[in-house]
Write a protein that holds these residues in place. Structure first.
Motif, PDB file in Angstrom:
ATOM      1  N   THR A  24       0.825  -1.211   0.000  1.00 51.62           N
ATOM      2  CA  THR A  24       0.000   0.000   0.000  1.00 51.62           C
ATOM      3  C   THR A  24       0.857   1.257   0.000  1.00 51.62           C
ATOM      4  O   THR A  24       0.458   2.300  -0.525  1.00 51.62           O
ATOM      5  N   TYR A  25       2.043   1.143   0.583  1.00 51.06           N
ATOM      6  CA  TYR A  25       2.929   2.306   0.706  1.00 51.06           C
ATOM      7  C   TYR A  25       4.156   2.182  -0.195  1.00 51.06           C
ATOM      8  O   TYR A  25       5.199   2.761   0.082  1.00 51.06           O
ATOM      9  N   SER A  41       0.697  -0.492  -7.129  1.00 53.82           N
ATOM     10  CA  SER A  41       0.275   0.253  -5.940  1.00 53.82           C
ATOM     11  C   SER A  41       0.966   1.617  -5.942  1.00 53.82           C
ATOM     12  O   SER A  41       1.906   1.832  -6.713  1.00 53.82           O
ATOM     13  N   PRO A  42       0.531   2.541  -5.092  1.00 54.23           N
ATOM     14  CA  PRO A  42      -0.681   2.456  -4.274  1.00 54.23           C
ATOM     15  C   PRO A  42      -1.910   2.740  -5.134  1.00 54.23           C
ATOM     16  O   PRO A  42      -1.779   3.010  -6.334  1.00 54.23           O
ATOM     17  N   SER A  43      -3.086   2.704  -4.535  1.00 57.57           N
ATOM     18  CA  SER A  43      -4.284   3.064  -5.285  1.00 57.57           C
ATOM     19  C   SER A  43      -4.170   4.530  -5.704  1.00 57.57           C
ATOM     20  O   SER A  43      -3.566   5.349  -5.013  1.00 57.57           O
ATOM     21  N   PHE A  86      -3.917   7.317   3.766  1.00 61.11           N
ATOM     22  CA  PHE A  86      -2.478   7.033   3.702  1.00 61.11           C
ATOM     23  C   PHE A  86      -1.794   7.624   4.937  1.00 61.11           C
ATOM     24  O   PHE A  86      -1.164   8.684   4.866  1.00 61.11           O
TER      25      PHE A  86
END
Length: 288
Positions: free
Chosen positions: A189-190, A196-198, A246
């Motif tokens: 995610t990071y 990634s990320p979104s 985030f």
């Protein structure tokens, strides 16, 4: 040797060497000189053998040169990205404002249409921008799309890096050392990569301005720096339940793989991870 006696004008008896046979005299005085040695070079056969050996060595060494070149490309790209992150953080602190480092990858096989490339491989584009008025510009509680473009100023020119690909890591490093395989394990995610990320709901375009010009590039993946130098992936948007999309992390990551034109070299060991701390913003490069 013949000689004759001759009286000089002073009545003294003088001796004069005969000059009747000068050839004989010269022959006795000169040593026999041996012929010069022939200082010859390579024969044709020897030359052909040497050329053949050189050709074989070049064939064997060519893959090694390609390997080194690929490694240098990825390493150079990593230091370029490190420099961009440090520039943005320094600018944010020095000017008491927010900055963003945007990452975009386009397909080198179709650069004329950068926002529609699928897949996007081969060229990474980096843009550093800053808030004009020192604020975040966007509303953190608004989850909708909010373009930052009109409230930004460009910091330096676009940076384009060839022969590299943004990569979301799938390995599980141990987090015990300073190499790629032992670096801290960052959640995907990071990790700014291909998976990634979104996409951020707070993107910005290039070029910037007010009113916003037609975008040549739209950056939906970015590192945001606060005036205190704190780093976040994308932004600090808050969900409806009050949690950040985030939040701060111990480390965030941008990983790279080498490419050959529009193709990713998945078999190459020349992979690099650039990690930055959330609070301190320190940047570190991890290699094999």
């Amino acid at each position: 040797m013949n000689s004759v006696k001759k009286h000089g004008s002073d009545g003294a008896l003088r001796s004069q060497r005969s000059t009747k046979d000068p050839q004989r005299c010269c022959g006795a005085c000169h040593a026999v000189v041996p012929p010069l040695r022939d200082e010859g070079g390579f024969t044709l056969v020897e030359l052909l053998i040497v050329v053949g050996i050189m050709g074989i060595l070049l064939v064997l060494m060519a893959p090694a040169f390609t390997y080194i070149k690929g490694g240098n490309d990825v390493t150079s790209a990593a230091y370029t990205i490190k420099g961009a992150l440090e520039t943005a953080r320094t600018y944010a602190k020095a000017n008491n404002t927010y900055t963003w480092v945007g990452f975009y990858e386009e397909n080198v096989a179709n650069p004329a249409s950068p926002n529609s490339d699928t897949p996007a491989v081969g060229r990474i584009i980096i843009s550093i921008v800053a808030s004009k008025d020192g604020t975040k510009i966007y509303d953190p509680s608004n989850l909708g799309q909010q373009s930052l473009t009109s409230g930004l100023t460009q910091v330096g020119k676009l940076t384009k890096i060839e022969n590299v690909h943004l990569w979301t890591h799938t390995d599980s490093p141990s987090g015990t050392g300073s190499t790629l395989d032992t670096r801290p394990n960052v959640l995907s995610t990071y990790c700014i990569g291909d998976a990634s990320p979104s996409s951020s709901t707070k993107p910005f375009g290039y070029p910037v301005g007010n009113p916003a010009p037609t975008a040549q590039y739209t950056f939906v993946k970015a590192v945001e720096f606060s005036p205190r130098g704190e780093a976040r992936i994308n932004n600090s948007t808050i969900n409806v339940n009050g949690t950040e999309v985030f939040p701060f992390q111990t480390a965030a990551e941008i990983a790279l793989k080498p490419t050959h034109g529009p193709s990713v070299d998945d078999s190459s060991p020349n992979r690099v991870a650039i990690q930055l701390g959330g609070v301190g913003g320190n940047v570190r490069i991890y290699r094999k």
